[in-house]
Design a protein around this motif. Structure first.
Motif, mmCIF file in Angstrom:
data_model
loop_
_atom_site.group_PDB
_atom_site.id
_atom_site.type_symbol
_atom_site.label_atom_id
_atom_site.label_comp_id
_atom_site.label_asym_id
_atom_site.label_seq_id
_atom_site.Cartn_x
_atom_site.Cartn_y
_atom_site.Cartn_z
ATOM 1 N N LYS A 90 40.694 45.836 31.984
ATOM 2 C CA LYS A 90 40.462 46.229 33.382
ATOM 3 C C LYS A 90 38.963 46.253 33.678
ATOM 4 C CE LYS A 90 41.951 47.935 37.336
ATOM 5 N NZ LYS A 90 42.932 47.240 38.167
ATOM 6 N N THR A 135 37.077 53.723 33.427
ATOM 7 C CA THR A 135 38.346 53.125 33.833
ATOM 8 C C THR A 135 39.423 54.189 33.708
ATOM 9 O OG1 THR A 135 38.909 52.436 31.619
ATOM 10 C CG2 THR A 135 37.723 50.833 32.952
ATOM 11 N N TYR A 136 40.674 53.725 33.866
ATOM 12 C CA TYR A 136 41.794 54.662 33.726
ATOM 13 C C TYR A 136 41.822 55.293 32.344
ATOM 14 C CZ TYR A 136 43.904 50.677 31.343
ATOM 15 O OH TYR A 136 44.145 49.650 30.482
ATOM 16 N N ASP A 169 52.287 54.257 37.964
ATOM 17 C CA ASP A 169 50.960 53.651 38.034
ATOM 18 C C ASP A 169 50.792 52.585 36.954
ATOM 19 O OD1 ASP A 169 49.520 55.529 39.984
ATOM 20 O OD2 ASP A 169 50.585 56.838 38.602
ATOM 21 N N PRO A 175 47.940 50.192 35.528
ATOM 22 C CA PRO A 175 46.494 50.012 35.653
ATOM 23 C C PRO A 175 46.008 48.565 35.789
ATOM 24 C CG PRO A 175 47.091 50.861 33.484
ATOM 25 C CD PRO A 175 48.301 50.943 34.323
ATOM 26 N N PHE A 224 45.467 48.805 41.711
ATOM 27 C CA PHE A 224 45.096 50.028 40.999
ATOM 28 C C PHE A 224 43.577 50.042 40.905
ATOM 29 C CE2 PHE A 224 44.305 52.758 37.404
ATOM 30 C CZ PHE A 224 45.301 53.696 37.441
ATOM 31 N N TRP A 262 51.063 59.608 30.308
ATOM 32 C CA TRP A 262 50.912 58.719 31.458
ATOM 33 C C TRP A 262 52.305 58.491 32.016
ATOM 34 C CZ3 TRP A 262 46.368 56.285 33.224
ATOM 35 C CH2 TRP A 262 46.558 55.336 34.216
ATOM 36 N N GLN A 295 41.597 57.723 37.788
ATOM 37 C CA GLN A 295 42.035 58.379 36.558
ATOM 38 C C GLN A 295 43.157 59.351 36.857
ATOM 39 O OE1 GLN A 295 38.369 59.922 35.002
ATOM 40 N NE2 GLN A 295 37.875 57.984 34.010
#
Lengths: 536, 184
Positions: free
Chosen positions: A221, B138-139, A148, A150, A155, A143, A160
């Motif tokens: 998140k 999600t991410y 970025d 999250p 965001f 990453w 992804q």
């Protein structure tokens, strides 16, 4: 009672007028026993140090978290939460960070156990705690840091990034005779994924480190924008081993926000279930310890006892992992007294069997030989790492949320907290054994006094943008849930700090001290931490 | 015991689609296990073989693992069916996948899949692996398993009880026999 109130007032006035006076910009009472001090960001480390070093308060760091308030006030907020165990107070130090330059001096420089929390904030929010090493923690190296983040609101939830293969990096010395042993992330047994790396000199472990967060799903998140019942389901699914503790902690947080107290019968049943979960988790721990110590007979014995408990739990709540039982304001369904009487009979039988198991564990020299002096962790190290739960109590730290910040019925039904100063794997095993006896006693007393009545109260309105906190002593230690709602009663920010999260660094430290490689699994099992809990 | 066969195989695989099992009357297992002798030879042979299972966690919540561990205890005692958990995917007939696939485990999962020799059966255990459960994308969470590797059998549940998992493993034996037959 009267003297207690005066003492409480004294503590808060003392905090406001003496200890934190020169740093406080503003203070307010969030809920009973929970104070929030707004301070300048440059004073975060020094104020934290003052709290932690004051011997009258017995303070420990709960968690550090951030929120992205750029939409409303153009700033990030940072919240550092401390528990003052001696006086049953929670203190939040809050600071605002500028949105164009979100940096602040790291709390870790003064309070070492904040290390993971601050690295996590850096990973997920892009807030820079200056003055410490900011290796990626929650997000792995593929990453791209610096681009970025999250948990920032801009965001997108389902965005992804491409995944690439990368080599793990460990800061190990290279010298003749030193070799590395890589274990994981996919393990040989039925365990959760995580990468363990030994740096060994022959048989002896020279260095040891872990790479976790393989099962990181971004639950924090995921929770954002969900309604409260949806988020409760998510809280139940954080971890299987501590699922009821997590859901109770979330309920406590939301209930404190709505300022409701649940009916007595619901409180009794919740407390009983929390203790049942402790029993079943401790049986799994004992099973793992015996099997890692090469004593399969006791391990099989413990596994059978755990299954007996799981079936009892299933019969009582309708689910083997208490899922779908809790709700905001009480319980989803009532359980008739008959079931509790049956449970009590079952637990009596369980106790006889458990007595035999304990005799077996504590009288088998081959097992004791493996456990004694293995994975020693001194009190000073344990304190500096901020360990919680049985692992902390096995190293002589006298802390337990059930006594320090009593919730549900722990004020009336006080558990005896057992502490062992030795700090090895045997000490942690003994702590678990005595906690099983204590839980059995508590459950028996609670069932005998179980009142009749309703199990659910209606919730009124919730305070928006107000932080609320639920702390529960899960089987592995204190787990902290921090919730903030928006105006539409949806989740604005949900932060989970589980017990395993705090204890993983303890595992790494304990494995390093004078152990050989075959002791690695035993040390790990003597903590028996959840990966899912800490990765989220 | 096989009452759940039909339920289990909810998605693509159904018992009816397996040619050798067409005439299998699942109700005979319910009352009298001795009737196993009356099974068709092909089915009997399929059930009599051993099965090596490799567990693969792709991001589960630890509950599925707890239930898989429980399978080895003296109450469920999975070894009486000739089913064992193996340490290496290279020795495995079955990959038992739990949990929604996370970003950090995707590569490890694909490698484990490649390391398992053919013919292999992939089962998705638990809601997370079958359909993603409560975990949204999600991410860091990529969703259900069959987006990435083909899944032969689904065992839904949050988590499925040990009994359901045992039933699923027995079905695996039949699926494996079928796959071997097809490959000649």
């Amino acid at each position: 009672m009267k003297s207690e109130t005066t003492k409480e007032i004294n503590v808060s006035t003392w905090l406001i007028e003496n200890l934190l006076k020169e740093y406080t910009l503003k203070y307010k009472l969030i809920s009973q026993n929970h104070f929030e001090f707004t301070i300048d960001k440059s004073h975060l480390p020094i104020a934290s140090e003052l709290l932690m070093n004051d011997s009258n308060l017995n303070a420990s760091l709960l968690t550090i978290t951030a929120t992205d308030n750029r939409e409303s006030i153009d700033q990030f907020e940072i919240h550092a939460l401390f528990s003052l165990r001696k006086v049953n107070y929670i203190i939040t130090l809050k600071a605002y960070l500028d949105k164009s330059n979100p940096t602040y001096p790291a709390i870790t420089s003064k309070v070492p156990c904040a290390n993971w929390a601050e690295r996590e904030i850096h990973d997920l929010f892009g807030i820079v705690p200056s003055g410490i090493d900011l290796d990626p923690l929650v997000l792995h190296r593929d990453w791209h840091p610096g681009k970025d983040f999250p948990l920032r609101k801009d965001f997108l939830k389902d965005k992804q990034l491409p995944i690439s293969d990368h080599e793990l990096e460990f800061k190990f010395p290279h010298a003749e005779g030193l070799h590395q042993i890589a274990v994981g992330p996919i393990h040989a047994g039925i365990i959760e994924p995580g990468h363990l790396r030994f740096c060994a000199l022959g048989e002896e472990i020279h260095k040891f480190d872990v790479q976790l967060f393989y099962t990181h799903k971004g639950l924090e998140k995921m929770a954002e924008g969900k309604t409260i019942p949806e988020c409760l389901t998510l809280a139940e699914n954080i971890c299987g081993m501590c699922s009821y503790s997590h859901s109770t902690a979330f309920c406590l947080a939301i209930e404190s926000l709505a300022d409701i107290s649940i009916p007595p019968r619901a409180a009794f049943i919740r407390t009983i279930c929390l203790e049942l979960e402790r029993l079943s988790s401790h049986m799994a721990d004992l099973m793992a310890i015996c099997s890692a110590g090469g004593f399969s007979f006791a391990s099989v014995h413990a596994a059978r006892l755990r299954e007996v408990l799981m079936r009892g739990i299933h019969k009582l709540t309708g689910h083997r992992f208490f899922r779908g039982f809790n709700t905001i304001g009480g319980l989803q369904k009532n359980v008739s007294d008959e079931y509790f009487r049956e449970l009590l009979l079952k637990l009596n039988l369980f106790k006889t069997d458990f007595d035999n198991l304990v005799k077996l564990i504590l009288n088998t020299d081959s097992l004791l030989d493996r456990l004694e002096l293995t994975g020693s962790l001194s009190k000073e190290t344990a304190l500096s790492l901020g360990l919680v739960g049985p692992s902390a109590r096995g190293s002589g730290i006298d802390r337990d949320v059930r006594r320090d910040h009593p919730y549900l019925l722990y004020k009336e039904y006080k558990p005896n907290i057992s502490v062992n100063d030795i700090g090895d794997a045997l000490a942690r095993t003994k702590i678990r054994i005595s906690e099983v006896y204590e839980s059995l006693k508590l459950i028996k007393n609670l069932i005998e006094d179980l009142p009749q009545g309703g199990i659910l109260v209606k919730t009124k309105s919730y305070l928006p943008y107000s932080p609320s906190l639920g702390i529960v002593e899960s089987p592995k230690g204190e787990s902290v849930h921090w919730v903030m709602l928006d105006k539409e009663d949806k989740i604005f920010r949900y932060h989970i700090r589980s017990a395993s999260y705090m204890n993983w660094r303890g595992v790494a430290k304990a494995t390093m001290g004078k152990n050989i490689v075959p002791d690695g699994p035993l040390v790990n099992k003597s903590f028996n931490l959840c990966y899912a809990c800490s990765d989220r | 015991m096989f009452d759940l066969l039909k339920v289990l195989i909810t998605k693509r695989i159904t018992v009816e689609n397996i040619p050798d099992l067409k005439n299998l009357d699942v109700s005979i297992f319910e009352k009298d296990l001795s009737k196993v002798c009356q099974l068709e030879p092909a089915v009997k042979q399929a059930l009599s073989r051993s099965l090596l299972v490799r567990h693969l966690d792709t991001g589960s919540c630890n509950a599925e693992e707890a239930e898989l561990i429980a399978l080895s205890n003296s109450i469920y005692d999975i070894s009486r069916f000739g089913i064992e958990f193996t340490a290496s995917p290279r020795h495995a007939d079955v990959l038992a996948v739990t949990g929604p696939v996370t970003r950090h485990l995707k590569i490890a999962m694909e490698r484990t899949y490649k390391a398992t020799p053919k013919p292999k059966i992939i089962i998705a255990i638990g809601d997370g692996a079958c359909n993603g459960s409560v975990y949204e994308k999600t991410y860091a969470c990529l969703g259900r398993v069959d987006q990435f590797i083909p899944v032969d059998l689904y065992i839904p549940g949050n988590p499925p009880t040990p009994e359901e998992v045992i039933k699923g493993f027995l079905v695996c034996k039949m699926l494996l026999a079928k796959k071997e037959k097809k490959n000649g």
